[in-house]
Design a protein around this motif. Sequence first.
Motif, PDB file in Angstrom:
ATOM      1  N   LYS A  72      15.803   5.164  12.112  1.00 44.29           N
ATOM      2  CA  LYS A  72      14.427   4.816  11.752  1.00 44.29           C
ATOM      3  C   LYS A  72      14.203   4.760  10.228  1.00 44.29           C
ATOM      4  O   LYS A  72      13.806   3.708   9.725  1.00 44.29           O
ATOM      5  CB  LYS A  72      13.446   5.777  12.410  1.00 44.29           C
ATOM      6  CG  LYS A  72      11.991   5.486  12.035  1.00 44.29           C
ATOM      7  CD  LYS A  72      11.062   6.479  12.692  1.00 44.29           C
ATOM      8  CE  LYS A  72       9.706   6.529  12.018  1.00 44.29           C
ATOM      9  NZ  LYS A  72       8.919   5.307  12.214  1.00 44.29           N
ATOM     10  N   ARG A 118      10.614   9.729  19.323  1.00 47.80           N
ATOM     11  CA  ARG A 118      10.307   8.385  18.834  1.00 47.80           C
ATOM     12  C   ARG A 118       9.219   7.728  19.686  1.00 47.80           C
ATOM     13  O   ARG A 118       8.323   7.095  19.170  1.00 47.80           O
ATOM     14  CB  ARG A 118      11.563   7.504  18.864  1.00 47.80           C
ATOM     15  CG  ARG A 118      12.612   7.875  17.828  1.00 47.80           C
ATOM     16  CD  ARG A 118      12.134   7.555  16.444  1.00 47.80           C
ATOM     17  NE  ARG A 118      13.095   7.959  15.430  1.00 47.80           N
ATOM     18  CZ  ARG A 118      12.798   8.757  14.403  1.00 47.80           C
ATOM     19  NH1 ARG A 118      11.575   9.227  14.266  1.00 47.80           N
ATOM     20  NH2 ARG A 118      13.714   9.064  13.520  1.00 47.80           N
ATOM     21  N   ASP A 119       9.299   7.818  20.973  1.00 49.15           N
ATOM     22  CA  ASP A 119       8.320   7.149  21.841  1.00 49.15           C
ATOM     23  C   ASP A 119       8.360   7.781  23.223  1.00 49.15           C
ATOM     24  O   ASP A 119       9.183   7.434  24.053  1.00 49.15           O
ATOM     25  CB  ASP A 119       8.656   5.647  21.926  1.00 49.15           C
ATOM     26  CG  ASP A 119       7.544   4.867  22.622  1.00 49.15           C
ATOM     27  OD1 ASP A 119       6.787   5.482  23.404  1.00 49.15           O
ATOM     28  OD2 ASP A 119       7.449   3.655  22.357  1.00 49.15           O
ATOM     29  N   LEU A 131       7.906   5.420  26.414  1.00 52.50           N
ATOM     30  CA  LEU A 131       9.102   4.613  26.688  1.00 52.50           C
ATOM     31  C   LEU A 131      10.223   5.522  27.202  1.00 52.50           C
ATOM     32  O   LEU A 131      10.972   5.155  28.113  1.00 52.50           O
ATOM     33  CB  LEU A 131       9.535   3.913  25.394  1.00 52.50           C
ATOM     34  CG  LEU A 131      10.397   2.665  25.564  1.00 52.50           C
ATOM     35  CD1 LEU A 131       9.730   1.689  26.524  1.00 52.50           C
ATOM     36  CD2 LEU A 131      10.622   2.003  24.213  1.00 52.50           C
ATOM     37  N   GLY A 190       9.321  -2.606  24.195  1.00 50.51           N
ATOM     38  CA  GLY A 190       9.333  -2.144  22.800  1.00 50.51           C
ATOM     39  C   GLY A 190       8.970  -3.273  21.849  1.00 50.51           C
ATOM     40  O   GLY A 190       8.192  -3.078  20.904  1.00 50.51           O
ATOM     41  N   LYS A 200       5.347  -3.775  21.701  1.00 47.97           N
ATOM     42  CA  LYS A 200       4.649  -2.769  20.913  1.00 47.97           C
ATOM     43  C   LYS A 200       4.810  -3.022  19.399  1.00 47.97           C
ATOM     44  O   LYS A 200       3.876  -2.801  18.627  1.00 47.97           O
ATOM     45  CB  LYS A 200       5.167  -1.366  21.256  1.00 47.97           C
ATOM     46  CG  LYS A 200       4.584  -0.860  22.560  1.00 47.97           C
ATOM     47  CD  LYS A 200       5.087   0.519  22.925  1.00 47.97           C
ATOM     48  CE  LYS A 200       4.238   1.617  22.305  1.00 47.97           C
ATOM     49  NZ  LYS A 200       4.696   2.949  22.749  1.00 47.97           N
ATOM     50  N   VAL A 201       6.007  -3.473  19.024  1.00 43.30           N
ATOM     51  CA  VAL A 201       6.216  -3.748  17.602  1.00 43.30           C
ATOM     52  C   VAL A 201       5.364  -4.945  17.177  1.00 43.30           C
ATOM     53  O   VAL A 201       4.719  -4.927  16.130  1.00 43.30           O
ATOM     54  CB  VAL A 201       7.707  -4.003  17.294  1.00 43.30           C
ATOM     55  CG1 VAL A 201       7.899  -4.488  15.858  1.00 43.30           C
ATOM     56  CG2 VAL A 201       8.522  -2.722  17.520  1.00 43.30           C
ATOM     57  N   SER A 226       3.919   0.065  16.967  1.00 44.08           N
ATOM     58  CA  SER A 226       5.166   0.778  16.680  1.00 44.08           C
ATOM     59  C   SER A 226       5.894   0.052  15.560  1.00 44.08           C
ATOM     60  O   SER A 226       5.540  -1.082  15.227  1.00 44.08           O
ATOM     61  CB  SER A 226       6.026   0.798  17.944  1.00 44.08           C
ATOM     62  OG  SER A 226       7.218   1.505  17.701  1.00 44.08           O
ATOM     63  N   PRO A 269       9.689  -1.359  13.803  1.00 42.79           N
ATOM     64  CA  PRO A 269      11.064  -1.689  14.228  1.00 42.79           C
ATOM     65  C   PRO A 269      11.979  -0.483  14.101  1.00 42.79           C
ATOM     66  O   PRO A 269      12.853  -0.266  14.935  1.00 42.79           O
ATOM     67  CB  PRO A 269      11.482  -2.779  13.241  1.00 42.79           C
ATOM     68  CG  PRO A 269      10.225  -3.351  12.720  1.00 42.79           C
ATOM     69  CD  PRO A 269       9.205  -2.250  12.748  1.00 42.79           C
ATOM     70  N   THR A 271      11.308   2.733  14.528  1.00 43.36           N
ATOM     71  CA  THR A 271      11.112   3.589  15.684  1.00 43.36           C
ATOM     72  C   THR A 271      11.851   3.013  16.888  1.00 43.36           C
ATOM     73  O   THR A 271      12.573   3.715  17.608  1.00 43.36           O
ATOM     74  CB  THR A 271       9.614   3.689  16.018  1.00 43.36           C
ATOM     75  OG1 THR A 271       8.940   4.130  14.861  1.00 43.36           O
ATOM     76  CG2 THR A 271       9.372   4.637  17.172  1.00 43.36           C
ATOM     77  N   PHE A 272      11.660   1.716  17.064  1.00 46.81           N
ATOM     78  CA  PHE A 272      12.251   1.086  18.239  1.00 46.81           C
ATOM     79  C   PHE A 272      13.776   1.157  18.206  1.00 46.81           C
ATOM     80  O   PHE A 272      14.417   1.542  19.177  1.00 46.81           O
ATOM     81  CB  PHE A 272      11.784  -0.371  18.345  1.00 46.81           C
ATOM     82  CG  PHE A 272      12.460  -1.086  19.473  1.00 46.81           C
ATOM     83  CD1 PHE A 272      12.130  -0.778  20.783  1.00 46.81           C
ATOM     84  CD2 PHE A 272      13.452  -2.037  19.230  1.00 46.81           C
ATOM     85  CE1 PHE A 272      12.778  -1.417  21.832  1.00 46.81           C
ATOM     86  CE2 PHE A 272      14.098  -2.662  20.275  1.00 46.81           C
ATOM     87  CZ  PHE A 272      13.758  -2.359  21.578  1.00 46.81           C
ATOM     88  N   MET A 305      16.458   2.942  20.594  1.00 47.66           N
ATOM     89  CA  MET A 305      17.530   2.202  21.268  1.00 47.66           C
ATOM     90  C   MET A 305      18.897   2.823  20.975  1.00 47.66           C
ATOM     91  O   MET A 305      19.739   2.963  21.876  1.00 47.66           O
ATOM     92  CB  MET A 305      17.542   0.743  20.794  1.00 47.66           C
ATOM     93  CG  MET A 305      16.491  -0.116  21.435  1.00 47.66           C
ATOM     94  SD  MET A 305      16.809  -0.322  23.190  1.00 47.66           S
ATOM     95  CE  MET A 305      18.046  -1.593  23.126  1.00 47.66           C
TER      96      MET A 305
END
Length: 585
Positions: A51, A165-166, A169, A272, A275-276, A281, A283, A285-286, A290
């Motif tokens: 992140k 992070r989420d 999700l 995700g 959300k971005v 959110s 990128p 975080t996503f 991942m």
Amino acid sequence: MAKNKKRRTDSSKIYRRILALVKLQWLRLLVAMLCMMLVASLTAATAYLVKPVLDEIFFNKNVRMLKLLPLAIIMLYILRGAAYFGQAYLMNYVGQSIIKRLRDQLYSHIQMLPLSFFHKHETGVLMARIINDVNIVKGMVSNAVTALLKDSFTIIGLLFVIFYRDWKLALIAITVFPAAVVPIVKFGRRVRQFSTRCQEAIADMSSLLHETFTGTRIVKAFAMEPYENKRFFERTLQLFKYEMKAVKIKSMSSPVMELLGGIGITFIIWYGGYKVITGTSTPGTFFSFMAALIMLYAPVKRISPLNNVIQEGLAAAVRIYDILDTDSDIIERQDAVELEPKDHGVVFRNVSFKYDEQLVLRNINLEVKSGEVIALVGVSGGGKTTLVNLIPRFYDVTEGAILIDGHDVRDVTIGSLRRQTGIVTQDPILFNDTIRNNITYGNLNASEADIIAAARAAYAYDFTQSFHDKFDTIVGESGVRLSGGEKQRICIARALLRNAPILILDEATSSLDTESELAVQRALENLMKGRTTFVIAHRLSTVRHADRIIVIVNGTIVEEGKHEELLALRGEYSKLHEMQFDDNR
Ligand SMILES: Nc1ncnc2c1ncn2[C@@H]1O[C@H](COP(=O)(O)OP(=O)(O)OP(=O)(O)O)[C@@H](O)[C@H]1O
Ligand SMILES: [Mg+2]
């Protein structure tokens, strides 16, 4: 014969016993655990760092971070590498030392077990216990510990990252996970099924190998190579089939798992990405999410077949402890006394003996004075070998007692008892070593002069000196490079070097020609002086000078006396004598 007593190996206790083995290495294990936790947390940290890398460097274009973060990543990998090395090295140290300890225990325990045990267990199977099963147990221990610590900590760390992070999700991903676990378990079960069959097929194959290689002379003599090839090919084919089935399942499990993973990831990308794009959110975080999710794959995959590994390991451990729990039925009493080395008289008092169910010796009463030479003769299968085997306690009497100088053989230490006996067994057994080492097996402290004297007395000196390497000639497996008579003479030399007060010669000169036999006989006669000797021979010419001849038929003594006396009886002995006289003409 009393059966080998076996306590039932309790599988619930197996865990505790293995744990006890592991505990011996607690310090290494502790350090390994710390390293594993370090590996786990640093793995999670790499996912966590995705992140800041993305958000700070690529989106915020933060120059300070551009310097700091790569440095942090390098540090992280160096640390993680060191911790990984530490845990791998230490865990293997623990595992390998368990292997060594178990192998040593098994070997010395098997060495201690009586002859009867070896008659009931195939050589190949015993070898498999020491070679294969021990390895499987090690696999269980190191896999279980590694999985439980490294992988589960890694999983916890990574789960922490994805939730951090989420969490929404993460919840979705977590509910999808069990769906992937079902096929893992299913595949695992099938794999185990076939790996067990592979193990059995391998044991079967090694059993055949052992048998046919040791019996190769017979295979060749009967021109059975094609037959043996066929038998072997059948086994390799069977193994091939099982292996391929296991391979099929294993190779199928990967793509299936990946497909499931791919579907999950597709969904997460969709959600995700949404959300971005909507700005709820970043990128960073996503992708951090991942990365952690993808990193979860490996430890979960490693931990999922753990149950199989443990089951296999337990099964192997049960087989090992089955042997370790087999008690010898030849037990030394707590208060056993040492048998002094001197001339001994041997008394059989009302001795009966049975192998399993079959009564082989009945009511044997025999008093042998110190220094007496006793010959045992009689038709094959009468029980002569069995009788002499009772003296050094290869077996214990079923009824009655054997006394040496008034001591029941069961009341003296086994070591001191066996030091009193020099034995030449019916089949000459030599080790694949030099002639010298085979002879000194009787007395490791013997001087060169003693060895030469023993070899000369056994008529083994001249022929060994004609070999290129003389006493250093290697005799081959079980002495295959020597003739039958040569083998016997080395066995006699070995027994003579033992210099024991009780000498047992079971068909010791049966493979010699008349001339060498006479010579060996003469040498033996000198050596028998002052020793209590039991001579078994089919050739009656060998035993006619014995102090007393005992005729054994069907497990009982039917006649005893000197050669002439027995001939005069016109009984069993004279019958044997006449038959030989006819044969020898
Ligand atoms: N390990 C064993 N387990 C079961 N039975 C056995 C075992 N060894 C020998 N026997 C049986 O015990 C009997 C006596 O055998 P033993 O070897 O004492 O005979 P022997 O008189 O020495 O014969 P030979 O002159 O042929 O050497 C035989 O019937 C044999 O089948
Ligand atoms: Mg015999």
